[in-house]
Design an enzyme around this catalytic site. Sequence first.
Site, PDB file in Angstrom:
ATOM      1  N   CYS A  60     108.694 -14.884 -19.774  1.00 34.15           N
ATOM      2  CA  CYS A  60     109.352 -13.647 -20.228  1.00 34.15           C
ATOM      3  C   CYS A  60     108.447 -12.898 -21.203  1.00 34.15           C
ATOM      4  O   CYS A  60     108.278 -11.681 -21.097  1.00 34.15           O
ATOM      5  CB  CYS A  60     110.691 -13.964 -20.887  1.00 34.15           C
ATOM      6  SG  CYS A  60     111.870 -14.807 -19.809  1.00 34.15           S
ATOM      7  N   ALA A  61     107.867 -13.630 -22.140  1.00 31.46           N
ATOM      8  CA  ALA A  61     106.960 -13.013 -23.110  1.00 31.46           C
ATOM      9  C   ALA A  61     105.771 -12.380 -22.397  1.00 31.46           C
ATOM     10  O   ALA A  61     105.348 -11.268 -22.737  1.00 31.46           O
ATOM     11  CB  ALA A  61     106.494 -14.054 -24.129  1.00 31.46           C
TER      12      ALA A  61
END
Length: 168
Positions: A60-61
């Site tokens: 996600c990051a």
Amino acid sequence: MASITLGGSPASTLGNLPEIGSIAPDFTLTKLDLSEASLADFKGQKLVLNIFPSVDTGTCAQSVRHFNKDASELENTKVLCISKDLPFAQKRFCGAEGIENVVMLSDFKTGKFGNDYGLTFSDSAFKNLLSRCVVVLDKNGKVVYTEQVAETADEPNYQAALDVLKNA
């Protein structure tokens, strides 16, 4: 309902992403300053909705970092990074990473966005979190591209989403 995997195990969503050619459902999400943002706030701009479970996971990051880099080169386009993370966590992440070219939004208050877009996990360890998806809207709010990532740990197809923007 989409059948996807989470760490190789089966998982499902509440529904399916909006159909290509349809008008995107309106939404109200929470910004970093705890104020609200709606789809109407971005009227006339092309949008990339980068949707994911939590900014505190590696994939996600990375998607936020990737779209942050790409967003600086896109004309009349905003990238909205959407999760159920609290705005405080999103703000901390953006500050630590120098993220400035995307708009971070949270669906933590009601979960209505995830339900309306059909992408909330309905089961698995991530039940009630948002699944990893990309939805691209043209400047009129029409859906021109969607991707429900089949394995949650995988990154989305950034290039396919960006290529659609060139013709949107």
